[in-house]
Write a protein that holds these residues in place. Structure first.
Motif, PDB file in Angstrom:
ATOM      1  N   LYS A 113       8.500   8.668 -15.532  1.00  0.00           N
ATOM      2  CA  LYS A 113       8.583   8.401 -14.105  1.00  0.00           C
ATOM      3  C   LYS A 113       8.061   7.001 -13.824  1.00  0.00           C
ATOM      4  N   PHE A 114       8.895   6.194 -13.199  1.00  0.00           N
ATOM      5  CA  PHE A 114       8.523   4.808 -12.926  1.00  0.00           C
ATOM      6  C   PHE A 114       7.275   4.738 -12.056  1.00  0.00           C
ATOM      7  N   CYS A 115       7.239   5.534 -10.999  1.00  0.00           N
ATOM      8  CA  CYS A 115       6.159   5.423 -10.023  1.00  0.00           C
ATOM      9  C   CYS A 115       4.823   5.961 -10.526  1.00  0.00           C
ATOM     10  N   ASP A 116       4.814   6.670 -11.645  1.00  0.00           N
ATOM     11  CA  ASP A 116       3.558   7.189 -12.178  1.00  0.00           C
ATOM     12  C   ASP A 116       2.618   6.071 -12.621  1.00  0.00           C
ATOM     13  N   ASP A 117       3.198   4.951 -13.047  1.00  0.00           N
ATOM     14  CA  ASP A 117       2.381   3.875 -13.619  1.00  0.00           C
ATOM     15  C   ASP A 117       2.424   2.591 -12.794  1.00  0.00           C
ATOM     16  N   VAL A 118       2.903   2.677 -11.558  1.00  0.00           N
ATOM     17  CA  VAL A 118       3.075   1.474 -10.743  1.00  0.00           C
ATOM     18  C   VAL A 118       2.207   1.558  -9.494  1.00  0.00           C
ATOM     19  N   THR A 119       1.517   0.466  -9.193  1.00  0.00           N
ATOM     20  CA  THR A 119       0.768   0.342  -7.939  1.00  0.00           C
ATOM     21  C   THR A 119       1.417  -0.756  -7.122  1.00  0.00           C
ATOM     22  N   CYS A 120       2.057  -0.374  -6.024  1.00  0.00           N
ATOM     23  CA  CYS A 120       2.852  -1.336  -5.261  1.00  0.00           C
ATOM     24  C   CYS A 120       2.026  -2.193  -4.321  1.00  0.00           C
ATOM     25  N   GLY A 121       0.808  -1.774  -3.995  1.00  0.00           N
ATOM     26  CA  GLY A 121       0.019  -2.571  -3.064  1.00  0.00           C
ATOM     27  C   GLY A 121       0.619  -2.555  -1.681  1.00  0.00           C
ATOM     28  N   GLN A 122       1.102  -3.693  -1.222  1.00  0.00           N
ATOM     29  CA  GLN A 122       1.697  -3.822   0.111  1.00  0.00           C
ATOM     30  C   GLN A 122       3.155  -3.356   0.098  1.00  0.00           C
ATOM     31  N   GLY A 123       3.335  -2.065  -0.128  1.00  0.00           N
ATOM     32  CA  GLY A 123       4.683  -1.514  -0.175  1.00  0.00           C
ATOM     33  C   GLY A 123       4.660  -0.086  -0.696  1.00  0.00           C
ATOM     34  N   THR A 124       5.807   0.505  -0.812  1.00  0.00           N
ATOM     35  CA  THR A 124       5.924   1.872  -1.325  1.00  0.00           C
ATOM     36  C   THR A 124       6.836   1.874  -2.545  1.00  0.00           C
ATOM     37  N   CYS A 125       6.576   2.811  -3.469  1.00  0.00           N
ATOM     38  CA  CYS A 125       7.339   2.859  -4.711  1.00  0.00           C
ATOM     39  C   CYS A 125       8.670   3.575  -4.500  1.00  0.00           C
ATOM     40  N   ASN A 126       9.713   3.021  -5.054  1.00  0.00           N
ATOM     41  CA  ASN A 126      11.071   3.570  -4.961  1.00  0.00           C
ATOM     42  C   ASN A 126      11.464   4.054  -6.356  1.00  0.00           C
ATOM     43  N   GLU A 127      11.317   5.371  -6.588  1.00  0.00           N
ATOM     44  CA  GLU A 127      11.588   5.924  -7.917  1.00  0.00           C
ATOM     45  C   GLU A 127      13.047   5.779  -8.297  1.00  0.00           C
ATOM     46  N   GLN A 128      13.943   6.006  -7.339  1.00  0.00           N
ATOM     47  CA  GLN A 128      15.372   5.963  -7.638  1.00  0.00           C
ATOM     48  C   GLN A 128      15.811   4.586  -8.094  1.00  0.00           C
ATOM     49  N   GLU A 129      15.318   3.551  -7.425  1.00  0.00           N
ATOM     50  CA  GLU A 129      15.706   2.186  -7.763  1.00  0.00           C
ATOM     51  C   GLU A 129      14.745   1.554  -8.765  1.00  0.00           C
ATOM     52  N   LYS A 130      13.651   2.254  -9.078  1.00  0.00           N
ATOM     53  CA  LYS A 130      12.644   1.753 -10.021  1.00  0.00           C
ATOM     54  C   LYS A 130      12.129   0.372  -9.598  1.00  0.00           C
ATOM     55  N   ARG A 131      11.581   0.364  -8.392  1.00  0.00           N
ATOM     56  CA  ARG A 131      11.031  -0.876  -7.861  1.00  0.00           C
ATOM     57  C   ARG A 131      10.114  -0.523  -6.695  1.00  0.00           C
ATOM     58  N   CYS A 132       9.439  -1.523  -6.161  1.00  0.00           N
ATOM     59  CA  CYS A 132       8.634  -1.356  -4.951  1.00  0.00           C
ATOM     60  C   CYS A 132       9.419  -1.888  -3.757  1.00  0.00           C
ATOM     61  N   ASP A 133       9.416  -1.124  -2.675  1.00  0.00           N
ATOM     62  CA  ASP A 133       9.949  -1.603  -1.403  1.00  0.00           C
ATOM     63  C   ASP A 133       8.786  -2.196  -0.638  1.00  0.00           C
ATOM     64  N   CYS A 134       8.767  -3.516  -0.516  1.00  0.00           N
ATOM     65  CA  CYS A 134       7.585  -4.228  -0.047  1.00  0.00           C
ATOM     66  C   CYS A 134       7.583  -4.424   1.464  1.00  0.00           C
ATOM     67  N   ASP A 135       6.369  -4.535   2.015  1.00  0.00           N
ATOM     68  CA  ASP A 135       6.204  -4.790   3.436  1.00  0.00           C
ATOM     69  C   ASP A 135       6.628  -6.226   3.747  1.00  0.00           C
ATOM     70  N   ALA A 136       6.790  -6.496   5.050  1.00  0.00           N
ATOM     71  CA  ALA A 136       7.160  -7.841   5.494  1.00  0.00           C
ATOM     72  C   ALA A 136       6.130  -8.847   4.992  1.00  0.00           C
ATOM     73  N   GLY A 137       6.619  -9.991   4.499  1.00  0.00           N
ATOM     74  CA  GLY A 137       5.730 -11.024   3.981  1.00  0.00           C
ATOM     75  C   GLY A 137       5.400 -10.855   2.515  1.00  0.00           C
ATOM     76  N   TYR A 138       5.950  -9.802   1.893  1.00  0.00           N
ATOM     77  CA  TYR A 138       5.726  -9.559   0.469  1.00  0.00           C
ATOM     78  C   TYR A 138       7.079  -9.326  -0.217  1.00  0.00           C
ATOM     79  N   GLN A 139       7.132  -9.588  -1.510  1.00  0.00           N
ATOM     80  CA  GLN A 139       8.339  -9.336  -2.272  1.00  0.00           C
ATOM     81  C   GLN A 139       7.966  -8.721  -3.619  1.00  0.00           C
ATOM     82  N   TYR A 140       8.928  -7.993  -4.176  1.00  0.00           N
ATOM     83  CA  TYR A 140       8.671  -7.280  -5.426  1.00  0.00           C
ATOM     84  C   TYR A 140       8.666  -8.245  -6.606  1.00  0.00           C
TER      85      TYR A 140
END
Length: 583
Positions: free
Chosen positions: A94-121
């Motif tokens: 599971k991608f999100c098991d080992d990921v800390t996105c910080g300013q954003g939420t983890c997107n397991e399906q896309e295997k990335r973080c969806d970041c808040d405004a002013g931040y990028q993955y």
């Protein structure tokens, strides 16, 4: 319950509970569970356990003379570790098991973080990093994400499908401009933009008004960099992907490389190195138990084994700059028949020539959640292998098996009419070369059918785009219709070699190289041409080299007399098999 993974056939566990007397050597035998796992269940296993393993004889695993220790009632031991749960069997964690996105939420399906405004993955750090380019307006320039400053860019001078683009690399930086000129507007949120196989957030680089991406990067390390745009319009319509590959870095290993500089090392993946025992196939499962010759069984080599040797410098220490690996496409995990129908022996598919996921693309119309050979590892590991090879200036060229599939393939089940009726290749290699089956379980594509050609070529382009490969060793060219080979080459020119200027030269297109395999007199020359492949497995050259240097059936003078004119033999077109071959 103790679970232990080993290649031993009769493992034993020798143990002591709470410091009491040890079991008699060699200890208690473990029962097989499959996939090289064995287990021992004790009726009263409470307290602290100290234990070691052995093969029932002289070989011991005593954890580097420290012994194993645990208080767990059930545990799994693999690779020197005691685990509280059974490790996976080559499946994606599971991608999100080992990921800390910080300013954003983890997107397991896309295997990335969806970041808040002013931040990028940031794919390299797998977290949301501050977007220094947020709110920065560079006009017709591009914002450097490392500094937040504006950089001049190039002017689009290439056209691929619905895109105009340009890319301008230096030894440590690059700029690129990509302008969408198709119908409708791009829905960036529904699109997939990648760099070297990983999602890259290009929201700050995208101008929705002009439908243009302006991309800049400075201070980058030498390697290959490939952008992949799988975009969708606002209405959800798919745009044909755009692939932009280029190399950064001075010197022959990087941007100054030509294929005449290639020193190629063949890696038969299953036979190279077992870096991860958890993905090993149990040779006793199902019909694989019929494969009774160990040489024909799966041996456990995998992507992790290759990665380990890339990382420790094994290949670069020998001057290797190109790896030819086995086909990474999922194969049958059942036993297979012999080429000669009269041969009753059974074989496994460790070599990769019994593919079942042929036809898979990013659209996943065939239903394969994982089209990669699970005995070799995961898609994530294959991406890692390619990226770490590129970082060391090593190209990766897989086998591409297009002539046939194994009969379990979904594409065969869905489109049996795309395949020739059965006729054996054995004793018919030349007389039935275009329609014979290599074995009774490998249906042969009929590439006179346009839909069949398109499905396999789309699959080939997806493989290259998805894993950033540098070439194909194209298997069995003489057994496929010329229409397929030519259309495959055309697709590579149009959809892969997007940054190449002179596609028809044998050496200049350093982005992608196709070497064919066509055994038998004259066939290598037949396929080496601008509209087919750039190079060929040269069987006569191999035979003379073997005889001169290995078996001593010929002299080195014989080798020289063959090799000197052979070096230029393919530079001029000459008649062969009713056509002309050679550049």
């Amino acid at each position: 319950i103790a679970h232990y993974q080993t290649s031993w056939t009769t493992p034993h566990i020798h143990f002591s509970i709470d410091g009491e007397v040890w079991t008699s050597v060699p200890g208690k035998p473990l029962a097989p569970e499959g996939n090289q796992w064995f287990a021992y269940q004790h009726d009263d296993w409470n307290g602290s356990l100290e234990f070691v393993f052995n093969d029932g004889s002289a070989q011991w695993d005593n954890n580097d003379e420290k012994n194993y220790k645990t208080d767990l009632q059930e545990f799994w031991v693999v690779g020197g570790e005691v685990l509280a749960s059974k490790p996976g069997s080559g499946t994606e964690p599971k991608f999100c098991d080992d990921v800390t996105c910080g300013q954003g939420t983890c997107n397991e399906q896309e295997k990335r973080c969806d970041c808040d405004a002013g931040y990028q993955y940031d794919a390299s750090l797998q977290t949301c990093a501050q977007d220094l380019c947020a709110g920065v307006s560079c006009g017709t320039g591009a914002c450097d994400p490392a500094t937040g400053t504006c950089i001049d860019v190039c002017t689009p001078d290439r056209t691929v499908g619905d895109f105009d683009f340009c890319v301008s690399p230096t030894d440590s930086s690059y700029v690129a401009v990509v302008k969408y000129k198709g119908a409708g507007s791009i829905d960036l949120g529904a699109s997939d933009t990648r760099l070297n196989g990983a999602f890259v957030d290009l929201s700050s680089a995208f101008d929705a008004t002009t439908q243009t991406f302006r991309i800049a990067a400075t201070g980058v390390s030498p390697s290959k960099y490939s952008y992949l745009f799988r975009l969708k319009q606002q209405g959800g319509q798919r745009v044909e992907p755009l692939f932009i590959p280029f190399w950064i870095g001075a010197g022959m290993r990087y941007a100054d490389f030509g294929w005449k500089d290639a020193i190629l090392y063949q890696v038969m993946t299953d036979r190279f190195r077992n870096g991860d025992q958890t993905n090993d196939i149990d040779n006793g499962q199902g019909s694989l138990a019929e494969v009774d010759d160990v040489r024909s069984q799966w041996q456990g080599g995998d992507f992790r084994g290759i990665i380990d040797k890339i990382e420790d410098g094994y290949f670069t220490s020998m001057g290797i700059n190109t790896l030819w690996i086995s086909s990474p496409v999922l194969n049958s995990h059942n036993s297979q028949t012999a080429v000669n129908p009269g041969d009753t022996r059974k074989f496994s598919s460790y070599h990769g020539y019994h593919p079942v996921a042929t036809g898979h693309t990013d659209l996943n119309d065939l239903g394969y959640d994982n089209p990669v050979e699970s005995a070799f590892g995961t898609p994530t590991e294959l991406h890692e292998l390619v990226n770490k090879a590129h970082a060391q200036g090593i190209r990766v060229v897989p086998d591409f098996v297009a002539n046939h599939v194994q009969q379990e393939a979904q594409i065969y089940k869905d489109h049996a009419d795309w395949f020739h009726p059965y006729v054996q290749c054995h004793d018919n290699w030349d007389t039935q070369r275009l329609d014979c089956w290599f074995t009774t379980t490998t249906p042969d594509f009929n590439f006179t059918i346009p839909a069949a050609r398109k499905a396999v070529i789309d699959h080939a382009v997806w493989l290259i785009h998805e894993f950033n490969f540098d070439g194909f060793r194209a298997d069995a060219l003489k057994h496929m219709q010329d229409e397929f080979v030519r259309e495959l080459k055309t697709a590579v020119k149009q959809q892969v070699e997007t940054t190449v200027t002179h596609h028809d030269l044998s050496d200049e297109p350093t982005i992608f190289y196709m070497v064919g395999e066509s055994l038998g007199g004259g066939w290598p020359r037949y396929h080496v041409r601008a509209d087919m492949v750039q190079g060929q497995v040269d069987e006569p050259y191999f035979n003379v080299t073997r005889d001169a240097l290995l078996t001593f059936q010929q002299s080195v003078r014989n080798l020289a007399e063959f090799a000197i004119p052979n070096d230029t033999a393919y530079l001029t077109a000459q008649p062969v098999h009713g056509s002309e071959g050679g550049y």
